[in-house]
Design a protein around this motif. Structure first.
Motif, mmCIF file in Angstrom:
data_model
loop_
_atom_site.group_PDB
_atom_site.id
_atom_site.type_symbol
_atom_site.label_atom_id
_atom_site.label_comp_id
_atom_site.label_asym_id
_atom_site.label_seq_id
_atom_site.Cartn_x
_atom_site.Cartn_y
_atom_site.Cartn_z
ATOM 1 N N THR A 89 20.330 28.573 11.838
ATOM 2 C CA THR A 89 19.326 28.979 10.855
ATOM 3 C C THR A 89 18.366 29.947 11.533
ATOM 4 O O THR A 89 17.944 29.703 12.664
ATOM 5 C CB THR A 89 18.532 27.760 10.344
ATOM 6 N N SER A 90 18.005 31.042 10.869
ATOM 7 C CA SER A 90 17.037 31.966 11.456
ATOM 8 C C SER A 90 15.621 31.445 11.252
ATOM 9 O O SER A 90 15.365 30.618 10.364
ATOM 10 C CB SER A 90 17.161 33.352 10.823
ATOM 11 N N GLN A 91 14.699 31.943 12.054
ATOM 12 C CA GLN A 91 13.302 31.528 11.885
ATOM 13 C C GLN A 91 12.764 31.917 10.513
ATOM 14 O O GLN A 91 11.926 31.209 9.947
ATOM 15 C CB GLN A 91 12.424 32.109 12.984
ATOM 16 N N PHE A 92 13.253 33.000 9.947
ATOM 17 C CA PHE A 92 12.760 33.462 8.653
ATOM 18 C C PHE A 92 13.256 32.554 7.530
ATOM 19 O O PHE A 92 12.494 32.188 6.629
ATOM 20 C CB PHE A 92 13.165 34.912 8.424
ATOM 21 N N ALA A 93 14.512 32.178 7.597
ATOM 22 C CA ALA A 93 15.049 31.227 6.616
ATOM 23 C C ALA A 93 14.344 29.881 6.758
ATOM 24 O O ALA A 93 14.043 29.209 5.755
ATOM 25 C CB ALA A 93 16.551 31.069 6.801
ATOM 26 N N GLN A 94 14.051 29.483 7.996
ATOM 27 C CA GLN A 94 13.398 28.189 8.218
ATOM 28 C C GLN A 94 11.973 28.181 7.679
ATOM 29 O O GLN A 94 11.513 27.173 7.114
ATOM 30 C CB GLN A 94 13.408 27.867 9.716
ATOM 31 N N HIS A 95 11.275 29.291 7.841
ATOM 32 C CA HIS A 95 9.914 29.370 7.303
ATOM 33 C C HIS A 95 9.938 29.207 5.786
ATOM 34 O O HIS A 95 9.116 28.466 5.218
ATOM 35 C CB HIS A 95 9.266 30.702 7.684
ATOM 36 N N LEU A 96 10.873 29.867 5.131
ATOM 37 C CA LEU A 96 10.969 29.742 3.674
ATOM 38 C C LEU A 96 11.362 28.331 3.267
ATOM 39 O O LEU A 96 10.796 27.772 2.312
ATOM 40 C CB LEU A 96 11.973 30.759 3.125
ATOM 41 N N ARG A 97 12.306 27.727 3.963
ATOM 42 C CA ARG A 97 12.666 26.343 3.666
ATOM 43 C C ARG A 97 11.433 25.437 3.778
ATOM 44 O O ARG A 97 11.220 24.545 2.946
ATOM 45 C CB ARG A 97 13.738 25.853 4.646
ATOM 46 N N ALA A 98 10.625 25.665 4.816
ATOM 47 C CA ALA A 98 9.453 24.821 5.042
ATOM 48 C C ALA A 98 8.417 24.983 3.930
ATOM 49 O O ALA A 98 7.929 24.001 3.386
ATOM 50 C CB ALA A 98 8.839 25.141 6.406
ATOM 51 N N ILE A 99 8.077 26.227 3.581
ATOM 52 C CA ILE A 99 7.022 26.423 2.580
ATOM 53 C C ILE A 99 7.523 26.129 1.167
ATOM 54 O O ILE A 99 6.721 25.829 0.270
ATOM 55 C CB ILE A 99 6.402 27.836 2.662
ATOM 56 N N PHE A 100 8.851 26.175 0.937
ATOM 57 C CA PHE A 100 9.416 25.792 -0.356
ATOM 58 C C PHE A 100 9.691 24.296 -0.420
ATOM 59 O O PHE A 100 10.184 23.796 -1.437
ATOM 60 C CB PHE A 100 10.729 26.546 -0.608
ATOM 61 N N ASN A 101 9.398 23.575 0.667
ATOM 62 C CA ASN A 101 9.634 22.129 0.772
ATOM 63 C C ASN A 101 11.102 21.778 0.545
ATOM 64 O O ASN A 101 11.443 20.822 -0.158
ATOM 65 C CB ASN A 101 8.744 21.333 -0.172
ATOM 66 N N LEU A 102 11.972 22.546 1.147
ATOM 67 C CA LEU A 102 13.404 22.283 1.143
ATOM 68 C C LEU A 102 13.799 21.616 2.460
ATOM 69 O O LEU A 102 13.043 21.675 3.440
ATOM 70 C CB LEU A 102 14.176 23.594 0.976
ATOM 71 N N PRO A 103 14.975 20.981 2.507
ATOM 72 C CA PRO A 103 15.438 20.436 3.790
ATOM 73 C C PRO A 103 15.495 21.542 4.844
ATOM 74 O O PRO A 103 15.963 22.646 4.567
ATOM 75 C CB PRO A 103 16.841 19.914 3.466
ATOM 76 N N LEU A 104 15.017 21.243 6.033
ATOM 77 C CA LEU A 104 15.024 22.236 7.105
ATOM 78 C C LEU A 104 16.440 22.438 7.630
ATOM 79 O O LEU A 104 17.242 21.505 7.664
ATOM 80 C CB LEU A 104 14.088 21.809 8.233
ATOM 81 N N GLY A 105 16.735 23.677 8.033
ATOM 82 C CA GLY A 105 18.073 24.005 8.521
ATOM 83 C C GLY A 105 18.292 23.581 9.959
ATOM 84 O O GLY A 105 17.337 23.340 10.718
ATOM 85 N N GLU A 106 19.555 23.488 10.328
ATOM 86 C CA GLU A 106 19.895 23.168 11.718
ATOM 87 C C GLU A 106 19.485 24.334 12.625
ATOM 88 O O GLU A 106 19.615 25.500 12.256
ATOM 89 C CB GLU A 106 21.391 22.890 11.847
ATOM 90 N N THR A 107 19.020 24.007 13.803
ATOM 91 C CA THR A 107 18.433 25.031 14.675
ATOM 92 C C THR A 107 19.274 25.338 15.922
ATOM 93 O O THR A 107 18.887 26.180 16.722
ATOM 94 C CB THR A 107 17.038 24.580 15.135
ATOM 95 N N GLN A 108 20.409 24.695 16.074
ATOM 96 C CA GLN A 108 21.193 24.885 17.290
ATOM 97 C C GLN A 108 21.588 26.342 17.496
ATOM 98 O O GLN A 108 21.750 27.101 16.545
ATOM 99 C CB GLN A 108 22.477 24.046 17.255
ATOM 100 N N CYS A 109 21.768 26.691 18.763
ATOM 101 C CA CYS A 109 22.233 28.032 19.113
ATOM 102 C C CYS A 109 23.723 28.161 18.805
ATOM 103 O O CYS A 109 24.506 27.249 19.112
ATOM 104 C CB CYS A 109 21.994 28.316 20.594
ATOM 105 N N ARG A 110 24.106 29.293 18.226
ATOM 106 C CA ARG A 110 25.525 29.582 18.013
ATOM 107 C C ARG A 110 26.171 30.055 19.311
ATOM 108 O O ARG A 110 27.325 29.752 19.601
ATOM 109 C CB ARG A 110 25.682 30.693 16.970
ATOM 110 N N THR A 111 25.415 30.817 20.087
ATOM 111 C CA THR A 111 25.929 31.425 21.311
ATOM 112 C C THR A 111 24.748 31.921 22.131
ATOM 113 O O THR A 111 23.591 31.708 21.750
ATOM 114 C CB THR A 111 26.881 32.605 20.966
ATOM 115 N N ASN A 112 25.019 32.560 23.246
ATOM 116 C CA ASN A 112 23.946 33.187 24.022
ATOM 117 C C ASN A 112 23.435 34.416 23.286
ATOM 118 O O ASN A 112 24.221 35.228 22.788
ATOM 119 C CB ASN A 112 24.478 33.616 25.392
#
Length: 380
Positions: A283-306
């Motif tokens: 999940t990108s930080q921008f998508a996560q910010h929107l999820r947070a302010i829209f009160n949606l479930p937060l996205g997974e934050t794990q790294c896909r790669t380096n």
């Protein structure tokens, strides 16, 4: 609020720079209508949003009237009129992050007091009302002086190394803090929604441009020992919970040579230290910010790669209409992603874009990033 995604959710953003631009790119996926307020008629957001308004972000009436036309108001820069935001909150407009948090973070002195009150480790500090306060400094030289307000991207920060430097110090209210001979600067971005769900992104390592003191180079994920990364992420989560913030919070920290973690500064919004998340994390930080302010479930934050992110800064000897040299050459390289911010004019060290390099081989990602730095230039 989720049902409104299929009708007319009106999102307002205070600030029309690159952070707002990348926020809009994600907001389109949520079918939100976006309005933007910015003082620059050529702001990067101008041609991407549904409604663009030119106006001062620190003017009470301008911010208040803009806010009355939206359902939910957020920021991409902290320097906004908080009195207007508080009035909007009283009248039922949702403001995330909350006005009280923006007020606290606008003032680095209040930030430091918050750290002290909540047992958050930070460099020893002292608040002073003017340059004369340096004569009664309890800290030993050298130390750092920071303006309490309006400092950003390295501005409003000065190192005081000897008695002669005091004559050049800032006159306005400021703080001084102990000079930390740190091992590395690290960062953690954390998100919290109204349901009190909290998730942190993995810790990242940052290198700063020594001339202008802003992030120039970032590596994700960090290769620091697991214990250090866990402490950094836990500390960021604690701060978000202590603040009870709704939205994104960037936490910049120092890792000292003896392994101590000290919190430097906070930013209640998407941040330069999270740009690599667009390609590098689930999940990108921008998508996560929107999820947070829209009160949606937060996205997974794990790294896909380096992922290695470099800021694309205006060259020091150029000012005027921006020209990008070496663009085609760097795009020939594997795993290179260009993000230009749509700024018409360049000037020395202005943030004109960023480049993220991804590769399953960390060493190759770093090698490619260094070559991109050498090749891609912004001139006029």
């Amino acid at each position: 609020m989720a049902k409104e995604f299929y009708s007319d959710l009106r999102l307002g953003i205070l600030g029309g720079g690159q952070l707002g631009r990348m926020l809009i790119q994600e907001a389109i996926n949520f079918n939100a209508s976006v309005s933007v307020l910015d003082p620059d008629e050529n702001a990067p957001c101008k041609n991407l949003c549904d409604h663009f308004e030119v106006g001062a972000l620190d003017d009470y009436d301008t911010v208040y009237k803009f806010g009355k036309r939206v359902d939910l108001l957020t920021i991409e820069i902290e320097k906004v009129n908080v009195d207007a935001l508080e009035k909007l909150e009283e009248e039922g407009i949702i403001v995330y992050p909350q006005a009280r948090i923006i007020r606290l973070i606008q003032d680095k002195g209040l930030q430091k007091e918050f750290f002290k009150q909540n047992n958050i480790p930070t460099a020893p500090f002292q608040l002073i009302s003017s340059r004369d306060g340096l004569d009664n400094a309890k800290l030993q030289l050298p130390y750092i002086q920071k303006l309490r307000k309006d400092g950003y991207d390295g501005r409003g920060v000065m190192k005081i190394t000897n008695e002669n430097d005091k004559a050049k110090a800032f006159e306005a209210p400021s703080l001084i803090e102990k000079w930390i001979d740190f091992e590395m600067e690290i960062g953690v971005i954390v998100a919290r929604n109204q349901n009190e769900e909290v998730k942190a992104f993995p810790c990242v390592e940052m290198e700063f441009n020594p001339e202008v003191n802003l992030v120039e180079y970032l590596i994700s994920p960090s290769l620091l020992p697991h214990d250090i990364q866990q402490r950094a992420e836990s500390l960021a989560i604690k701060i978000a919970e202590d603040l009870q913030i709704v939205g994104l919070l960037a936490v910049e920290m120092f890792l000292t040579k003896d392994g101590e973690i000290l919190v430097n500064e906070l930013a209640p919004r998407p941040h330069n230290s999270g740009h690599q998340s667009i390609e590098g994390n689930i999940t990108s930080q921008f998508a996560q910010h929107l999820r947070a302010i829209f009160n949606l479930p937060l996205g997974e934050t794990q790294c896909r790669t380096n992922a290695v992110m470099i800021n694309l800064l205006g060259e020091s000897d150029f000012q005027g209409l921006a020209q990008y040299v070496g663009l085609e050459k760097v795009l020939e390289k594997e795993g290179v992603y260009i993000h230009l911010y749509g700024k018409k004019y360049t000037k020395p060290f202005r943030k004109m874009g960023h480049v993220t390099i991804v590769n399953d081989d960390r060493a190759k990602a770093i090698e490619t990033a260094r070559s991109v730095q050498d090749i891609l230039k912004v001139i006029a």
